[in-house]
Scaffold this active site. Structure first.
Site, PDB file in Angstrom:
ATOM      1  CG  ASP A  14      -1.233   5.781  13.633  1.00  0.00           C
ATOM      2  OD1 ASP A  14      -0.453   4.837  13.817  1.00  0.00           O
ATOM      3  OD2 ASP A  14      -0.871   6.899  13.227  1.00  0.00           O
ATOM      4  N   GLY A  16      -5.373   0.729  15.144  1.00  0.00           N
ATOM      5  CA  GLY A  16      -5.283  -0.430  16.030  1.00  0.00           C
ATOM      6  C   GLY A  16      -5.261  -1.761  15.309  1.00  0.00           C
ATOM      7  CE  LYS A  17      -2.881  -2.748   9.126  1.00  0.00           C
ATOM      8  NZ  LYS A  17      -2.550  -1.387   9.565  1.00  0.00           N
ATOM      9  CB  ILE A  19      -3.779  -4.112  19.140  1.00  0.00           C
ATOM     10  CG1 ILE A  19      -2.519  -3.282  19.398  1.00  0.00           C
ATOM     11  CG2 ILE A  19      -4.299  -4.694  20.445  1.00  0.00           C
ATOM     12  CD1 ILE A  19      -1.308  -4.101  19.844  1.00  0.00           C
ATOM     13  CE  LYS A  39       2.658  -4.799   8.451  1.00  0.00           C
ATOM     14  NZ  LYS A  39       1.454  -4.015   8.763  1.00  0.00           N
ATOM     15  CB  THR A  43       7.029   0.496   6.007  1.00  0.00           C
ATOM     16  OG1 THR A  43       5.836   0.884   6.692  1.00  0.00           O
ATOM     17  CG2 THR A  43       6.672  -0.100   4.655  1.00  0.00           C
ATOM     18  CB  ALA A 113       0.739  -1.624   4.738  1.00  0.00           C
TER      19      ALA A 113
END
Length: 235
Positions: A14, A16-17, A19, A39, A43, A113
């Site tokens: 969380d 902002g990866k 975006i 990617k 998950t 991830a």
């Protein structure tokens, strides 16, 4: 592989990866590059549900993507695979997916991830992927309190693994930064020795595709993505 490869990882979840990946892709496109995004392990989604790649395409426009595996539980990929009783992601699958994109692209962006030591599979992290592909890592960091510790630890681990760092991106810069956030922008560079090559404003993922594509090159330094002439090897 003739295409340039950039790995994008976060200092945690969380930050902002995704975006930031979209902003990098939009910046590269504005520089005239053909861009693909991989990617390796998605998950928290099943079947035809939208994953991170759909978010990137929705903001940047149609571009080639690859997603070797996906698992339904919103967990680290290794744990999610165990719970789903499905095969783990393999390095061979990552290499093949990136290779397919590289055959038709100037730049391939690989989104990890979570953080750099999150297990994509037993004995497989995004650090291993970066080493295997001989690709530098863009580290996406939070803007607020606590980010200095998380980011410095991340940079130290990448250095210990002899993985190059292409730069830091602050994943979500608030409209009204507090004192800690304002100080962090300079302290991140000072303490890690790595330049901040991008600052993505909070709420960027909610912008229209047109606005996002127009604005992204102002958030990300074009140096990190290069340009089409250089990718083709011209002087």
């Amino acid at each position: 592989m003739s295409a340039r490869i950039l790995i994008v990882s976060g200092t945690g979840t969380d930050v902002g990866k995704t975006i930031a990946v979209a902003a990098l892709a939009a910046t590269a496109r504005a520089a005239g590059l053909r861009v693909g995004v991989c990617k390796p392990a998605q998950t928290g989604v099943t079947g035809g549900e939208r994953g991170d790649l759909a978010t990137v395409v929705g903001l940047v426009g149609d571009l080639p993507t690859r997603e070797p595996v996906r698992y339904p539980d919103p967990l680290a990929p290794e744990t999610a695979a165990l719970r789903a009783s499905t095969p783990f992601l393999s390095m061979d699958a990552v290499r093949a997916a990136v290779g397919e994109l590289a055959s038709d692209c100037d730049l391939v962006i690989v989104e990890g991830a979570g953080g750099i030591l999150v297990r994509l599979a037993p004995d497989l992290t995004i650090v291993d992927v970066a080493r295997e592909l001989d690709a530098p890592v863009v580290v996406v960091a939070d803007a607020g309190l606590g980010t200095l510790n998380h980011t410095e630890l991340t940079i130290r681990e990448l250095g210990r693994a002899a993985v190059a760092v292409a730069g830091l991106v602050i994943g979500s810069w608030p409209v009204e930064p507090d004192l800690a956030t304002a100080c962090n922008r300079a302290d991140l560079e000072r303490l890690t020795g790595v330049p901040v090559i991008g600052v993505v404003p909070a709420g960027a993922g909610s912008r229209t595709p047109t606005d996002f594509q127009r604005s992204a090159p102002g958030w990300i330094s074009a140096i990190v993505v290069g340009d089409r002439r250089r990718r083709r090897g011209d002087p």
